[in-house]
Design an enzyme around this catalytic site. Structure first.
Site, PDB file in Angstrom:
ATOM      1  N   SER A  14      36.441   4.180  -0.555  1.00 29.48           N
ATOM      2  CA  SER A  14      35.374   4.868   0.185  1.00 29.48           C
ATOM      3  C   SER A  14      34.517   5.593  -0.841  1.00 29.48           C
ATOM      4  O   SER A  14      34.961   5.827  -1.968  1.00 29.48           O
ATOM      5  CB  SER A  14      35.997   5.900   1.126  1.00 29.48           C
ATOM      6  OG  SER A  14      35.031   6.836   1.572  1.00 29.48           O
ATOM      7  N   TYR A  21      42.361  12.358   2.998  1.00 31.26           N
ATOM      8  CA  TYR A  21      41.633  11.085   3.004  1.00 31.26           C
ATOM      9  C   TYR A  21      40.938  10.859   1.654  1.00 31.26           C
ATOM     10  O   TYR A  21      41.073   9.797   1.038  1.00 31.26           O
ATOM     11  CB  TYR A  21      40.605  11.071   4.141  1.00 31.26           C
ATOM     12  CG  TYR A  21      39.823   9.780   4.235  1.00 31.26           C
ATOM     13  CD1 TYR A  21      40.420   8.618   4.701  1.00 31.26           C
ATOM     14  CD2 TYR A  21      38.471   9.723   3.857  1.00 31.26           C
ATOM     15  CE1 TYR A  21      39.702   7.424   4.786  1.00 31.26           C
ATOM     16  CE2 TYR A  21      37.755   8.548   3.947  1.00 31.26           C
ATOM     17  CZ  TYR A  21      38.369   7.395   4.415  1.00 31.26           C
ATOM     18  OH  TYR A  21      37.657   6.221   4.492  1.00 31.26           O
TER      19      TYR A  21
HETATM   20  N1  LIG Z   1      33.704   3.152   8.558  1.00 28.48           N
HETATM   21  C1  LIG Z   1      33.414   3.867   7.493  1.00 28.48           C
HETATM   22  O1  LIG Z   1      32.453   4.650   7.493  1.00 28.48           O
HETATM   23  C2  LIG Z   1      34.215   3.701   6.237  1.00 28.48           C
HETATM   24  C3  LIG Z   1      33.662   4.210   5.060  1.00 28.48           C
HETATM   25  C4  LIG Z   1      34.386   4.078   3.878  1.00 28.48           C
HETATM   26  C5  LIG Z   1      35.617   3.455   3.891  1.00 28.48           C
HETATM   27  N2  LIG Z   1      36.128   2.974   5.067  1.00 28.48           N
HETATM   28  C6  LIG Z   1      37.446   2.329   5.020  1.00 28.48           C
HETATM   29  O2  LIG Z   1      37.309   1.027   5.539  1.00 28.48           O
HETATM   30  C7  LIG Z   1      38.586   0.584   5.992  1.00 28.48           C
HETATM   31  C8  LIG Z   1      38.415  -0.081   7.352  1.00 28.48           C
HETATM   32  O3  LIG Z   1      38.000   0.895   8.274  1.00 28.48           O
HETATM   33  P1  LIG Z   1      36.925   0.601   9.404  1.00 28.48           P
HETATM   34  O4  LIG Z   1      35.748   1.431   9.125  1.00 28.48           O
HETATM   35  O5  LIG Z   1      36.736  -0.853   9.583  1.00 28.48           O
HETATM   36  O6  LIG Z   1      37.654   1.287  10.659  1.00 28.48           O
HETATM   37  P2  LIG Z   1      38.288   0.652  11.977  1.00 28.48           P
HETATM   38  O7  LIG Z   1      37.286  -0.177  12.691  1.00 28.48           O
HETATM   39  O8  LIG Z   1      38.909   1.802  12.685  1.00 28.48           O
HETATM   40  O9  LIG Z   1      39.426  -0.312  11.427  1.00 28.48           O
HETATM   41  C9  LIG Z   1      40.628   0.177  10.903  1.00 28.48           C
HETATM   42  C10 LIG Z   1      41.624  -0.974  10.835  1.00 28.48           C
HETATM   43  O10 LIG Z   1      42.843  -0.486  10.242  1.00 28.48           O
HETATM   44  C11 LIG Z   1      43.913  -0.861  11.071  1.00 28.48           C
HETATM   45  N3  LIG Z   1      45.008   0.103  11.045  1.00 28.48           N
HETATM   46  C12 LIG Z   1      44.924   1.449  11.231  1.00 28.48           C
HETATM   47  N4  LIG Z   1      46.153   1.982  11.230  1.00 28.48           N
HETATM   48  C13 LIG Z   1      47.023   0.964  11.057  1.00 28.48           C
HETATM   49  C14 LIG Z   1      48.437   0.871  10.991  1.00 28.48           C
HETATM   50  N5  LIG Z   1      49.240   1.953  11.138  1.00 28.48           N
HETATM   51  N6  LIG Z   1      48.997  -0.345  10.796  1.00 28.48           N
HETATM   52  C15 LIG Z   1      48.218  -1.444  10.683  1.00 28.48           C
HETATM   53  N7  LIG Z   1      46.879  -1.423  10.729  1.00 28.48           N
HETATM   54  C16 LIG Z   1      46.295  -0.234  10.926  1.00 28.48           C
HETATM   55  C17 LIG Z   1      43.337  -0.935  12.485  1.00 28.48           C
HETATM   56  O11 LIG Z   1      44.094  -1.852  13.271  1.00 28.48           O
HETATM   57  P3  LIG Z   1      45.057  -1.477  14.499  1.00 28.48           P
HETATM   58  O12 LIG Z   1      44.559  -0.210  15.104  1.00 28.48           O
HETATM   59  O13 LIG Z   1      44.950  -2.678  15.376  1.00 28.48           O
HETATM   60  O14 LIG Z   1      46.405  -1.361  13.875  1.00 28.48           O
HETATM   61  C18 LIG Z   1      41.953  -1.527  12.207  1.00 28.48           C
HETATM   62  O15 LIG Z   1      42.001  -2.918  12.161  1.00 28.48           O
HETATM   63  C19 LIG Z   1      39.501   1.810   5.994  1.00 28.48           C
HETATM   64  O16 LIG Z   1      40.349   1.758   4.862  1.00 28.48           O
HETATM   65  C20 LIG Z   1      38.529   2.962   5.878  1.00 28.48           C
HETATM   66  O17 LIG Z   1      39.104   4.092   5.246  1.00 28.48           O
HETATM   67  C21 LIG Z   1      35.453   3.082   6.228  1.00 28.48           C
END
Ligand SMILES: NC(=O)c1ccc[n+]([C@@H]2O[C@H](COP(=O)([O-])OP(=O)(O)OC[C@H]3O[C@@H](n4cnc5c(N)ncnc54)[C@H](OP(=O)(O)O)[C@@H]3O)[C@@H](O)[C@H]2O)c1
Length: 269
Positions: A139, A152
């Protein structure tokens, strides 16, 4: 035979987009998350639209033996992984003493421990085959201390430094390692963390260009990708400022954003 990509957190957001774009490139995919129904629906669509193989592995990555269980199921199915996308993750936000310790523990298990464990499980096979790649999703919070997102931000700093170190270790052995450092992306991340104010800057992009930039950076064997001009500037400039000053400014800005009166367009989940 197609190459195979394993994507954690493929049920939503950036992970689902990685699966989509990699399948469009002809990768067979292994989709990992807890939401089996969503993974199954995505797998069905990718098979129909791209003619690839798509496997579903339902796994809670907060479980201590999660990576071992995934590796065992890959072996049972005769699958080897050429590209590991460690994408699954979530955040916590607020004053440290008000955040559940159990939730922060799970956050570290998913965002850090499972990522390292899966890399341990799958990297040796890549080395044996003399090729492979790992994409770790960090991130832009990785570039600085992140008050009110303390765990985080620190976890993502780990992911960035872990990825940059591994890249140097393996770059002459046929393995690429890319760390993706997105700014705010419109995904369910903000529903899980509980507020859209977690974006802090307010400006959001969508998963499609972020994942496209990541796959382009991987192709060019970059160390990290911070898609978007503002995000790239943060990545470049923040580490060049005094760390305590950066932390103090971040604390002030974030506290104000989190405390500001609600607008009707905002919602807390
Ligand atoms: N969105 C942003 O602004 C942003 C910015 C920087 C970095 N990121 C990073 O991008 C990555 C993806 O996030 P996203 O933005 O796409 O959010 P998201 O739509 O909430 O997706 C998160 C994913 O992680 C999975 N997950 C969460 N807890 C889990 C667990 N205990 N076991 C297995 N899978 C789990 C969820 O699947 P299930 O709930 O089905 O398990 C979901 O598929 C993360 O690492 C996040 O920190 C996001």
């Amino acid at each position: 035979m197609n190459s195979t990509a394993l994507i954690t957190g493929a049920s939503s957001g950036l992970g689902a987009e990685f699966a989509e774009q990699l399948a469009a490139q002809g990768y067979d995919v292994v989709l990992v998350a807890r939401s089996g129904d969503r993974l199954a629906a995505l797998a069905e669509r990718l098979i129909a639209e791209h003619g690839v193989r798509a496997h579903v592995l339902v796994q809670d990555l907060a479980e201590p033996d999660a990576a071992r269980r995934i590796a065992d199921r890959l072996t049972t199915r005769g699958l080897s992984v050429d590209l590991l996308v460690n994408n699954a993750g979530f955040g916590t936000c607020g004053r440290f003493e008000e955040i559940s310790g159990a939730r922060d523990h799970d956050q570290l298990m998913v965002n850090v421990v499972a990522l390292v464990d899966l890399t341990h499980e799958l990297l040796p096979g890549m080395l044996e085959r003399g090729r492979g790649a790992v994409v770790n999703v960090a991130s832009n919070a990785a570039f600085q201390p992140a008050p009110y997102f303390a765990v985080y931000g620190a976890a993502k700093a780990f992911v960035l430094n872990f990825g940059l170190a591994l890249r140097q270790e393996y770059r002459r052995r046929g393995i690429r390692v890319l760390t993706l450092c997105p700014g705010p992306v419109e995904t369910a991340f903000f529903d899980t963390i509980g507020t859209r104010r977690a974006a802090v800057t307010g400006s959001m992009t969508t998963p499609e260009p972020v994942v496209r930039a990541a796959l382009r950076a991987l192709e060019r064997d970059r160390g990290y990708a911070a898609p978007g001009l503002g995000n790239a500037l943060t990545a470049h400039l923040t580490p060049r400022r005094p760390r305590t000053l950066v932390a103090a400014v971040a604390e002030r800005v974030t506290r104000k954003v989190l405390a500001a009166p609600s607008k009707s367009s905002e919602h807390a989940a």
